[in-house]
Every structure is written in C-alpha cells, then in structure tokens.
Design a protein around this motif. Structure first.
Motif, PDB file in Angstrom:
ATOM      1  N   GLU A  87       0.796  -1.230   0.000  1.00 39.40           N
ATOM      2  CA  GLU A  87       0.000   0.000   0.000  1.00 39.40           C
ATOM      3  C   GLU A  87       0.825   1.274   0.000  1.00 39.40           C
ATOM      4  O   GLU A  87       0.288   2.370  -0.180  1.00 39.40           O
ATOM      5  CB  GLU A  87      -0.973   0.008   1.193  1.00 39.40           C
ATOM      6  CG  GLU A  87      -0.311   0.130   2.556  1.00 39.40           C
ATOM      7  CD  GLU A  87       0.079  -1.206   3.201  1.00 39.40           C
ATOM      8  OE1 GLU A  87       0.257  -1.220   4.429  1.00 39.40           O
ATOM      9  OE2 GLU A  87       0.228  -2.222   2.492  1.00 39.40           O
ATOM     10  N   TYR A  88       2.137   1.171   0.168  1.00 38.17           N
ATOM     11  CA  TYR A  88       2.998   2.355   0.154  1.00 38.17           C
ATOM     12  C   TYR A  88       3.585   2.636  -1.228  1.00 38.17           C
ATOM     13  O   TYR A  88       4.333   3.594  -1.394  1.00 38.17           O
ATOM     14  CB  TYR A  88       4.122   2.206   1.179  1.00 38.17           C
ATOM     15  CG  TYR A  88       3.595   1.956   2.564  1.00 38.17           C
ATOM     16  CD1 TYR A  88       2.915   2.955   3.256  1.00 38.17           C
ATOM     17  CD2 TYR A  88       3.735   0.717   3.162  1.00 38.17           C
ATOM     18  CE1 TYR A  88       2.395   2.723   4.528  1.00 38.17           C
ATOM     19  CE2 TYR A  88       3.223   0.473   4.432  1.00 38.17           C
ATOM     20  CZ  TYR A  88       2.552   1.477   5.098  1.00 38.17           C
ATOM     21  OH  TYR A  88       2.042   1.242   6.353  1.00 38.17           O
ATOM     22  N   ASP A  89       3.259   1.824  -2.192  1.00 37.26           N
ATOM     23  CA  ASP A  89       3.828   1.959  -3.535  1.00 37.26           C
ATOM     24  C   ASP A  89       2.975   2.873  -4.411  1.00 37.26           C
ATOM     25  O   ASP A  89       2.316   2.442  -5.364  1.00 37.26           O
ATOM     26  CB  ASP A  89       4.001   0.580  -4.176  1.00 37.26           C
ATOM     27  CG  ASP A  89       5.167  -0.174  -3.583  1.00 37.26           C
ATOM     28  OD1 ASP A  89       6.185   0.475  -3.262  1.00 37.26           O
ATOM     29  OD2 ASP A  89       5.076  -1.402  -3.433  1.00 37.26           O
ATOM     30  N   ASP A 145       2.868   9.098   1.437  1.00 37.02           N
ATOM     31  CA  ASP A 145       3.107   8.189   2.561  1.00 37.02           C
ATOM     32  C   ASP A 145       4.560   7.740   2.600  1.00 37.02           C
ATOM     33  O   ASP A 145       5.085   7.383   3.648  1.00 37.02           O
ATOM     34  CB  ASP A 145       2.228   6.937   2.452  1.00 37.02           C
ATOM     35  CG  ASP A 145       0.767   7.223   2.763  1.00 37.02           C
ATOM     36  OD1 ASP A 145       0.473   8.261   3.366  1.00 37.02           O
ATOM     37  OD2 ASP A 145      -0.070   6.386   2.397  1.00 37.02           O
ATOM     38  N   CYS A 146       5.182   7.754   1.446  1.00 36.44           N
ATOM     39  CA  CYS A 146       6.527   7.223   1.267  1.00 36.44           C
ATOM     40  C   CYS A 146       7.258   8.134   0.288  1.00 36.44           C
ATOM     41  O   CYS A 146       6.645   8.668  -0.631  1.00 36.44           O
ATOM     42  CB  CYS A 146       6.381   5.854   0.621  1.00 36.44           C
ATOM     43  SG  CYS A 146       7.269   4.537   1.371  1.00 36.44           S
ATOM     44  N   ARG A 158      13.158   3.338  -0.771  1.00 36.77           N
ATOM     45  CA  ARG A 158      12.096   4.215  -0.301  1.00 36.77           C
ATOM     46  C   ARG A 158      12.249   4.420   1.200  1.00 36.77           C
ATOM     47  O   ARG A 158      12.949   3.668   1.878  1.00 36.77           O
ATOM     48  CB  ARG A 158      10.717   3.658  -0.647  1.00 36.77           C
ATOM     49  CG  ARG A 158      10.311   2.446   0.163  1.00 36.77           C
ATOM     50  CD  ARG A 158       8.961   1.913  -0.270  1.00 36.77           C
ATOM     51  NE  ARG A 158       8.467   0.956   0.733  1.00 36.77           N
ATOM     52  CZ  ARG A 158       7.404   0.185   0.571  1.00 36.77           C
ATOM     53  NH1 ARG A 158       6.699   0.254  -0.551  1.00 36.77           N
ATOM     54  NH2 ARG A 158       7.030  -0.645   1.524  1.00 36.77           N
ATOM     55  N   ARG A 203       9.798   5.710   4.681  1.00 40.10           N
ATOM     56  CA  ARG A 203       8.544   6.170   5.271  1.00 40.10           C
ATOM     57  C   ARG A 203       8.782   6.378   6.760  1.00 40.10           C
ATOM     58  O   ARG A 203       9.721   5.836   7.332  1.00 40.10           O
ATOM     59  CB  ARG A 203       7.387   5.209   4.997  1.00 40.10           C
ATOM     60  CG  ARG A 203       7.540   3.835   5.538  1.00 40.10           C
ATOM     61  CD  ARG A 203       6.417   2.904   5.012  1.00 40.10           C
ATOM     62  NE  ARG A 203       6.622   1.561   5.503  1.00 40.10           N
ATOM     63  CZ  ARG A 203       5.993   1.039   6.562  1.00 40.10           C
ATOM     64  NH1 ARG A 203       5.102   1.754   7.220  1.00 40.10           N
ATOM     65  NH2 ARG A 203       6.252  -0.184   6.951  1.00 40.10           N
TER      66      ARG A 203
END
Length: 143
Positions: free
Chosen positions: A37-39, A44-45, A61, A63
């Motif tokens: 879900e962070y992609d 968010d990231c 990445r 976060r």
C-alpha cells in the motif's frame, strides 16, 4: 551516477521494474509480498531512483514509522552493484529523513548485506529473523 526523488508514475514504474528483477526474480520474494500500500506517489513514502550512465538501476524508499525513518526496498540491479550506488541510495534516503527533521533511521537489512550497512554507520539492533524466506536483522543509525 546520481539519485533523484521519484515524483512521476513513469519513474515509479522504473523502480517497480528494478524491485521485481532483484527481489522477485533474483531472490525469490513472492510478487504479492513485494508490492504494498505504500507503492504510490501520494506522500506516505518517498521513493528514490538511482542512475548509472543515465539508466535507472537502483531504488529505495523511506517512510516514517513511529517518528523514525524506515528505509525499505533498497536494491541495485546485479551488473551495477560494484559502483557505489547502494551507498548513494542510502545517503539520499538519509537526506530525506534529515529534511523531515528525523533523528534516527532504521531498516531491515538482509544479513548478507549487514557489513555494507555497518560501513555506512548502521548498528545491528536485533537478532536474526526471517522475512520472505531471507535472513534479516534490524539496523539503526542516529542522524
């Protein structure tokens, strides 16, 4: 060699391609475990892309988790691993963390890369554990 923050879908797809080649094809991580879900690009990231001779060959990445910068999905395509790109990616991610006024970063490092992270100032902060069938340790660094 250079890095840049990913701000468009075209570059994000390049990062996905690199991650799929390294983690899924090379290391056997299940495709459904690699992407999450962070992609995306909504904040968010922060995603980084590393270039060698103008070609995207590495990514990572960061976060924020509980006030700490968590470095994730750091990888470089196999033919380009001897050129210091991993170090450039880590430095770029640490700069993002510093820009967010974070005092500490951490990562889940594969044990085979533990020495690499030690050279960059990271300390091992856990016992070995398995993640996607690969031995890892938690590593931390004060910024």
């Amino acid at each position: 060699m250079k890095t840049k923050r990913i701000v468009d879908i075209e570059d994000l797809e390049k990062a996905f391609h690199i991650r799929e080649k390294v983690f899924v094809a090379e290391q056997g991580v299940p495709l459904e475990d690699e992407f999450d879900e962070y992609d995306h690009l909504d904040g968010d990231c922060d995603h980084i892309l590393a270039f060698y001779d103008g070609m995207a060959v590495g990514t990572g990445r960061i976060r924020v988790v509980d006030g700490i910068g968590k470095l994730e999905r750091i990888c470089v395509l196999e033919p380009f691993r001897a050129f210091g790109l991993g170090k450039l990616i880590i430095q770029a991610l640490e700069e993002v963390a510093a820009g967010k006024k974070l005092a500490k970063v951490k990562l889940h490092g594969q044990t085979q890369a533990e020495g690499f992270y030690h050279k960059l100032g990271y300390e091992t902060a856990s016992d070995e554990f398995m993640e996607d069938g690969i031995p890892h340790v938690v590593m931390t660094k004060e910024l």
